[in-house]
Motif scaffolding. Structure first.
Motif, PDB file in Angstrom:
ATOM      1  N   UNK A   1      -3.839  -1.405  -0.516  1.00 16.52           N
ATOM      2  CA  UNK A   1      -3.112  -2.051   0.233  1.00 16.52           C
ATOM      3  C   UNK A   1      -2.100  -1.411   1.220  1.00 16.52           C
ATOM      4  N   UNK A   2      -1.872  -0.180   0.988  1.00 17.90           N
ATOM      5  CA  UNK A   2      -1.041   0.321   1.895  1.00 17.90           C
ATOM      6  C   UNK A   2      -1.922   0.937   2.995  1.00 17.90           C
ATOM      7  N   UNK A   3      -3.067   1.181   3.065  1.00 12.23           N
ATOM      8  CA  UNK A   3      -4.059   1.376   4.020  1.00 12.23           C
ATOM      9  C   UNK A   3      -4.544   0.111   4.733  1.00 12.23           C
ATOM     10  N   UNK A   4      -4.442  -0.834   3.991  1.00 13.74           N
ATOM     11  CA  UNK A   4      -5.070  -2.150   4.831  1.00 13.74           C
ATOM     12  C   UNK A   4      -3.850  -2.689   5.533  1.00 13.74           C
ATOM     13  N   UNK A   5      -2.740  -2.477   5.132  1.00 16.66           N
ATOM     14  CA  UNK A   5      -1.390  -3.069   5.786  1.00 16.66           C
ATOM     15  C   UNK A   5      -0.876  -2.042   6.794  1.00 16.66           C
ATOM     16  N   UNK A   6      -1.543  -0.771   7.013  1.00 15.97           N
ATOM     17  CA  UNK A   6      -0.838  -0.040   8.042  1.00 15.97           C
ATOM     18  C   UNK A   6      -0.349  -0.436   9.276  1.00 15.97           C
TER      19      UNK A   6
END
Length: 382
Positions: free
Chosen positions: A187-192
């Protein structure tokens, strides 16, 4: 499936761990476009309980867009592919009455076929669903679809509406992305965000969720634009309504920036709550199609013969792939046998007058992984 028989007075039931999975023969036909109601011999499916409208779909014989109810057409045995505009989000999904994001990913879809066992010892799909909705790809995809909804949130009782205006902007933005949209990343990468925003956020930044011509769809004023604008006079009487002052441009820039969507605004827990509501509604709808031929049964204490309760289906025959059953007070009411093939449970009374028990039946209808539960109350009389 063979009937399960219990030798008196044993109360331990054997169980099947996995329902038989039957694939209907693939029906052939010419490719046609039909995104409305079914006016031929095709079946109608739906994406989620309350629908996701505006998706492009294709099966071996049908193609089109999901309608305002989120429906698509198919023949049994076909598989389904889905796109948001030109962006693929699922392929090879078995076409059926309902499909949900849990079925968009092959590994997660396979796990849906394995029921869990609840505290009563009965098979259920709901525990499996609740575990799988926490999977990262499901959460990211669900949040992404909600982010594309015309309004910024999906209210309870409403489906997701992806309008043509959104799809046109999405298609125009796709070639500009620095990489593919991967729902499987964290999710962290998807929301960067920041200097290296994720492809999902790059896409959202290019979409205006307001009617064409709305001020919020314009490019925000640059700092150069703001610097070159005149200061607003202190005296309000001196303001010119035809002039955009520095203060006006700064406020306009802020409004446009705040109107843009970003993935971090769409909470994972809210997305899971949305998906839980959709899954629960499907389960309730399926369950409401079935009933027992009796809800409460009263039997004399002297009548210890085997009794029978059958599962019925409204307006159709009953086809059961698997079944579990138990009695909550085996000292009063004893389970004798149950049969998925016959869609029935046999029991007999063995307790005193005023004794009672509930017979809880969990069964798996054909062509679904969802188990249905029904209860019969049995009362012992004089």
């Amino acid at each position: 499936m063979a009937a399960v028989h219990l030798t008196r007075p044993s109360f331990t039931l054997s169980r099947s761990l996995l329902a038989a999975f039957i694939i209907s023969p693939l029906l052939t036909g010419c490719l046609s476009s039909d995104s409305g109601g079914s006016d031929n011999d095709t079946s109608t499916g739906k994406v989620n309980a309350l629908g996701v409208s505006g998706l492009t779909y294709q099966t071996a014989s049908q193609s089109g867009k999901t309608n305002t109810e989120g429906q698509f057409q198919y023949y049994p045995g076909e598989t389904l592919s889905l796109w948001v505009g030109d962006l693929p989000i699922a392929e090879g999904v078995p076409a059926q009455e309902w499909v949900t994001p849990l079925e968009f990913f092959p590994d997660i879809r396979a796990l849906l076929q394995i029921p869990s066992v609840d505290a009563e010892g009965l098979s259920t799909h709901t525990i499996t669903e609740q575990q799988l909705i926490n999977r990262v790809p499901v959460t990211n995809l669900t949040r992404f679809l909600i982010a594309l909804n015309w309004t910024e949130s999906v209210r309870e009782g409403e489906g997701i509406e992806i309008r043509d205006r959104v799809i046109k902007q999405l298609n125009a933005a796709l070639p500009k992305l620095t990489g593919p949209i991967d729902f499987g990343v964290s999710q962290t990468e998807f929301d960067a965000t920041g200097s290296t925003p994720s492809p999902a956020n790059q896409l959202l930044a290019e979409i205006c969720f307001y009617p064409a011509g709305n001020e919020l769809c314009e490019e925000p004023p640059t700092e150069a634009d703001i610097d070159s604008a005149p200061e607003r006079p202190e005296n309000e009487d001196d303001w010119d309504p035809d002039v955009e002052y520095k203060q006006d441009l700064r406020a306009k820039k802020q409004r446009i920036i705040e109107a843009a969507r970003s993935m971090e605004e769409f909470d994972a827990e809210n997305a899971r709550d949305y998906l839980k509501r959709e899954l629960t509604k499907i389960t309730i709808t399926i369950g409401n199609r079935f009933y027992l031929d009796n809800h409460t049964a009263k039997h004399s204490v002297s009548d210890t013969s085997n009794k029978r309760v059958k599962i019925q289906r409204i307006g159709d025959g009953v086809e059961i792939a698997d079944m579990d059953a138990l009695t909550t007070r085996p000292q009063d009411v004893v389970l004798h046998s149950y049969s998925a093939q016959m869609a029935e449970v046999e029991y007999y009374v063995g307790g005193p007058v005023d004794g009672e028990s509930e017979i809880v039946i969990s069964f798996l209808p054909e062509n679904t992984y969802r188990w249905v539960r029904k209860t019969l109350r049995v009362v012992i009389t004089n």
